[in-house]
Scaffold this active site. Structure first.
Site, mmCIF file in Angstrom:
data_model
loop_
_atom_site.group_PDB
_atom_site.id
_atom_site.type_symbol
_atom_site.label_atom_id
_atom_site.label_comp_id
_atom_site.label_asym_id
_atom_site.label_seq_id
_atom_site.Cartn_x
_atom_site.Cartn_y
_atom_site.Cartn_z
ATOM 1 C CG ASP A 19 4.278 -0.427 -2.861
ATOM 2 O OD1 ASP A 19 4.159 0.810 -2.847
ATOM 3 O OD2 ASP A 19 3.571 -1.195 -2.179
ATOM 4 C CG HIS A 33 0.338 -2.601 1.465
ATOM 5 N ND1 HIS A 33 -0.813 -2.599 0.711
ATOM 6 C CD2 HIS A 33 0.057 -1.866 2.572
ATOM 7 C CE1 HIS A 33 -1.745 -1.885 1.345
ATOM 8 N NE2 HIS A 33 -1.246 -1.428 2.467
ATOM 9 C CB CYS A 61 -2.615 -3.846 4.178
ATOM 10 S SG CYS A 61 -4.188 -3.061 4.534
HETATM 11 C C1 LIG Z 1 3.912 -0.273 1.152
HETATM 12 C C2 LIG Z 1 2.543 0.161 0.761
HETATM 13 N N1 LIG Z 1 2.097 -0.113 -0.468
HETATM 14 C C3 LIG Z 1 0.871 0.266 -0.890
HETATM 15 C C4 LIG Z 1 0.032 0.954 -0.058
HETATM 16 C C5 LIG Z 1 -1.321 1.307 -0.579
HETATM 17 O O1 LIG Z 1 -1.526 2.678 -0.695
HETATM 18 P P1 LIG Z 1 -2.989 3.178 -1.019
HETATM 19 O O2 LIG Z 1 -3.870 2.602 0.052
HETATM 20 O O3 LIG Z 1 -2.930 4.645 -0.946
HETATM 21 O O4 LIG Z 1 -3.348 2.652 -2.371
HETATM 22 C C6 LIG Z 1 0.443 1.263 1.254
HETATM 23 C C7 LIG Z 1 -0.398 1.984 2.216
HETATM 24 O O5 LIG Z 1 -1.515 1.647 2.568
HETATM 25 C C8 LIG Z 1 1.728 0.842 1.664
HETATM 26 O O6 LIG Z 1 2.160 1.103 2.896
#
Ligand SMILES: Cc1ncc(COP(=O)(O)O)c(C=O)c1O
Ligand SMILES: Cc1ncc(COP(=O)(O)O)c(C=O)c1O
Lengths: 157, 410, 410, 157
Positions: B199, B123, B367
């Site tokens: 993550d 992401h 993303c």
């Molecule tokens: C795999 C992964 N990592 C990180 C995130 C980021 O999370 P956040 O937007 O709550 O910081 C997300 C979701 O948007 C995600 O699906």
């Protein structure tokens, strides 16, 4: 509650099925700009050929949804043959139509006091008016236009 | 223990609503989950009965607020198998948690030429902070490639690990649902003296999590995807690492002393929690964990595996080659995330039609643009499952896909 | 328009509670304010009816969530007189807002030897980020001294401004209530080509705010002190400045594109909002601003001035020289913050006794240690007023102080 | 609902009014450590004089509230004349008594599984037991002790 028919008017689907002026132009002499829709990842390239102040050709490449593709396609049919100033006038009218709900959803051009008057004289483009009922799709409808605007900006610089 | 999904559904107020005249079918938990009433109640109770700033007040409700919010830290720490709650730092989201590591650990330990190894499943939250460090410090960002079915291709791992100081990988892809072998990667990282950041944003909400079993050094995850509120994320880190890391954001709470000419930082985890913390949100995420533990994470996972099986099978039957679902087909190695392409209908158009039938899916790049480019698409329509979904939701998705196929049939 | 305090009080659920068998007397709004029911309702409504991640969903409730949260941005921007809502960045608290400036603007524009001029009134949130920059980059942190009554001593301002690139000052001291002449400082900063950052954490909740009148370039403030939820802060910055600033945290939302070898940042304000934003909290702060605007900030200020007058007068009458209240005596130049020392009773002991009578005040250094050293104390007991306080609260404080004086009378 | 009398026991107020072993010692030979209570800004300095393994003198300087001052004062009366090991044993017992609610409020030594047994044999110090009902004040009660512990740590290094 707006329905699909508000969004997907026949003329829109027609431009989507049969996009006008797809392709590329040689740069230079043509101007080119690249636009992103950060929401969905769509990328579009707009090529603009000028002869003095007159827009003699516009080509669109890249992918996108029906709204962004058809909006860009309709745009080409409206601006080809116009002067830069005329095209910018249409751009302003179009974006005004789109801006009714746009403030807050678009980083580029919204104002705190969004006018609610809908400009007329946009022809086929008015079919896109229903998009404002689907605020997330406004960015789709304006993608080609903003990118076109960027390409023109190169002419100034 | 298996999940009583009807009862679970009834715990979530939003799932009782209608959209466009039909009951909502919420299939976007990968973006954010719905919240059970217990979580909203816990936050309201805080605001209505003990709302006060924490750590600094000697009066009764300030003490209660401090205890309640720090209790939440213990609850979450236990939930992920952390032996020491001081290893659990609250941030605003998973993104800040990863940025914290990049700023504090990264800028202290990485210098020009050092390599951070990412997977192509990442992401943006686990990419951009490293790009920023690459720009600023000249570190190298290297990528673990994918196999054809969207898993990590580790055949060349030894070679990939050359010069690596940090392996940073997602535990579940938010696009394909793929579950990489995190333990193997963590062990391989340690074998070359590197650290491993995981993550867990799409993992912790769905699978029983134990940081010791994962074998990683840092784990980032986010509250709003695990039945908790917005505005809160979490970073777990091994105590020795956190203890040695300099502060990131500066301000109140994170100091022991401030003088005109400098400051003395506080101990962890508070060293990394500058300013007023997200107090209500800490209490909310504590309540969310209580809720999940009440159901049992093994039951949650089991339910999601069987529902994913059902979805892959029934949608495959209904749409055949018209519907491409990315990612591994073995549901024991994937989460309940279904990235779909229906013929050549653009994801935005598809999800718009689905919405008219009350079906909420996400359209876009999720993303994860490097992954999307790898998959050869700019966008997909993603349905993502959670504990409150059931087979009727999958059937509704299938019906809506049918409608979309008809609508765009030209 | 004057404030109907009884009606206001009734809007705040917590103020109906008792502690230790007596009605609560909440005098710690400088630490965090109580929340009116309208704010809790707005957040609950979001969670129960439109909870979805924003900016990326084409489905109905995701659109509603996006509109509601971006509406809140417009509401808050208007509240502080910003002409362009893109100038308003949401952070997790005021502390992050100031750190954002220090990291993004500071690390781009400040080099060794450049001076950041702070006042001795500053909260740690507006000190530590600059200390960190001093350690990292060798900038100089310089201090505006105080007069005897705790105001800024500007006699030497010209000299102090030598080499200054940023003047960073609080608009209301959270310890003494002093209101420095921010406009004068901003103009003086601009005259030497420096910028001016204002910490409005104790100002925006209490006085009608207009960034044009303040004349500053950045304004940081925090949601939980202005009837809003925890987990949200705000940075306002002039558009040209924000447009020219590089991203701070990296991740989703703040990008236009991410490639294997780099990324393209988004436009402002989203460039500075990495990851899932505090959606419910944005909606909550929007509702808080609606609430405050409904009462009228001029009425709020007028009420607080007259209540502060009442407090200074009646407590002065009751305790004479036994009670030292720091800060200026002219209430038109101070906020409703009363830092007290009762004889030589330690603040912790004093506030403990007050708590037994239901009176909530803060004991400690109030995250302003340089100021405390300047005042020659390590801690004070601080009573801070807000729109829901009335004379009966001041009387209860006086009675409780009486009890404390008796209890520790040895 | 705990009352003031749970916190302010007579022996505590006595040590507050008449603190034992206040002052400073020359360093070296004495060991010294400085402690902060980040909550209220209190600062304390603890001086420790050793003769071999035996603690021959302890002095306290700095300011604090009744709880921190009296706790430190009581501590001096208990540890002077003891060996380092004995003093550390008392320290452990005292902190165990304080730890019942401490986890989560203190960064230094709490465990997830806080034992709930109260150790005995602390003499006057048991008067401080009521502090655990006021969790914020625990840091006050342990400030002198933790600082003493830090001073001893120097002996090891
Ligand atoms: C795999 C992964 N990592 C990180 C995130 C980021 O999370 P956040 O937007 O709550 O910081 C997300 C979701 O948007 C995600 O699906
Ligand atoms: C003057 C001042 N600045 C900054 C802050 C920090 O606010 P927050 O803790 O919400 O970041 C506070 C309050 O704690 C304050 O009073």
């Amino acid at each position: 509650m707006p329905g699909l028919e508000d969004l997907y008017r026949e003329v829109i689907l027609d431009h989507y099925r049969n996009p006008r002026n797809r392709g590329e132009l040689e740069t230079p002499p043509a101007l080119m700009a690249e636009g992103f829709n950060p929401l969905c990842g769509d990328e579009v390239k707009v090529y603009v050929q000028l002869d003095g102040d007159t827009i003699t050709d516009v080509r669109i490449s890249g992918q996108g949804c029906s709204i962004s593709q058809s909006s860009a396609s309709m745009m080409t049919t409206v601006v080809i043959g116009r002067t830069i100033d005329e095209a910018r006038g249409t751009l302003r009218s179009f974006k005004q139509m789109m801006s009714i709900h746009e403030h807050g959803l678009d980083g580029q051009d919204s104002a705190l006091d969004g006018s609610t008057e809908v400009p007329s004289g946009l022809g086929d483009l008015e079919a896109l008016r229903g998009v404002v009922k689907f605020p997330v799709r406004i960015k789709c409808a304006t993608l080609g236009w903003n990118t076109f605007d960027q390409a023109l900006a190169e002419a100034d610089s | 223990m298996s999940l009583d999904v009807a009862a679970v559904k009834a715990d979530f107020p939003l799932l009782a609503r209608e959209v466009h005249g039909t009951p909502i079918v919420y299939l976007d938990s990968g973006a954010t989950s719905q919240k059970p009433r217990a979580v909203l109640d816990a936050m309201n109770r805080y605001y209505e009965t003990i709302n006060a700033n924490v750590h600094r007040g000697a009066y009764h409700i300030a003490e209660l607020a401090t205890i309640a919010s720090e209790d939440a830290r213990r609850t979450v720490a236990r939930f992920i198998g952390a032996g020491d709650e001081h290893e659990l730092v609250f941030t605003k989201n998973a993104t800040e948690a990863i940025n914290l590591v990049a700023h504090s650990w990264g800028r202290t330990n990485l210098t020009e030429g050092d390599v951070v190894l990412l997977s192509l499943l990442e992401h943006h939250a686990n990419i951009v902070p490293w790009h920023q460090l690459a720009e600023e410090r000249g570190i190298e960002v290297r990528w673990i490639p994918l196999t054809d079915d969207g898993c990590l291709d580790l055949t060349d791992l030894d070679h990939l690990l050359d010069g690596v100081k940090l392996v940073a990988v997602t535990a579940v892809s938010n696009v394909t649902g793929a579950i990489p072998p995190v333990r193997q990667l963590a062990d391989a990282a340690h074998a070359v003296g590197a650290l491993c950041l995981v993550d867990g944003s799409q993992y912790v909400p769905h699978l029983a999590t134990d940081v010791t079993e994962l074998g990683c050094d840092f784990l980032a995850f986010t509250g709003h995807k695990m039945c908790g509120p917005t505005g809160i994320g979490m970073l777990w880190g091994r105590r020795e690492l956190l203890d040695a890391m300099p502060p990131f954001l500066g301000g109140g709470e994170m100091i022991l002393d401030v003088r005109r000419d400098g400051f003395t930082p506080n101990v962890v985890p508070w060293r990394f929690e500058a300013g007023t913390p997200p107090i209500a949100e800490m209490i909310g995420i504590g309540a969310a964990v209580d809720y999940l533990e009440g159901l049992g994470m093994d039951a949650v996972r089991k339910h999601e595996v069987s529902l994913t099986d059902y979805a892959l099978r029934t949608l495959g039957d209904r749409f055949g080659d018209d519907l491409l679902i990315h990612g591994p087909t073995d549901t024991t190695h994937r989460g309940g995330i279904l990235s779909m392409c229906l013929r050549d209908i653009h994801a935005h158009d598809l999800s718009q039609v689905l919405d008219q039938h009350g079906v909420c899916v996400r359209a876009g790049h999720h993303c994860a643009k490097p992954l999307m480019r790898e998959l050869g698409v700019t966008s997909t329509s993603r349905a993502s499952l959670y504990l409150y979904n059931d087979e009727s939701d999958i059937d509704a998705l299938g019906d809506a896909l049918d409608e979309a196929a008809r609508f765009f049939d030209f």
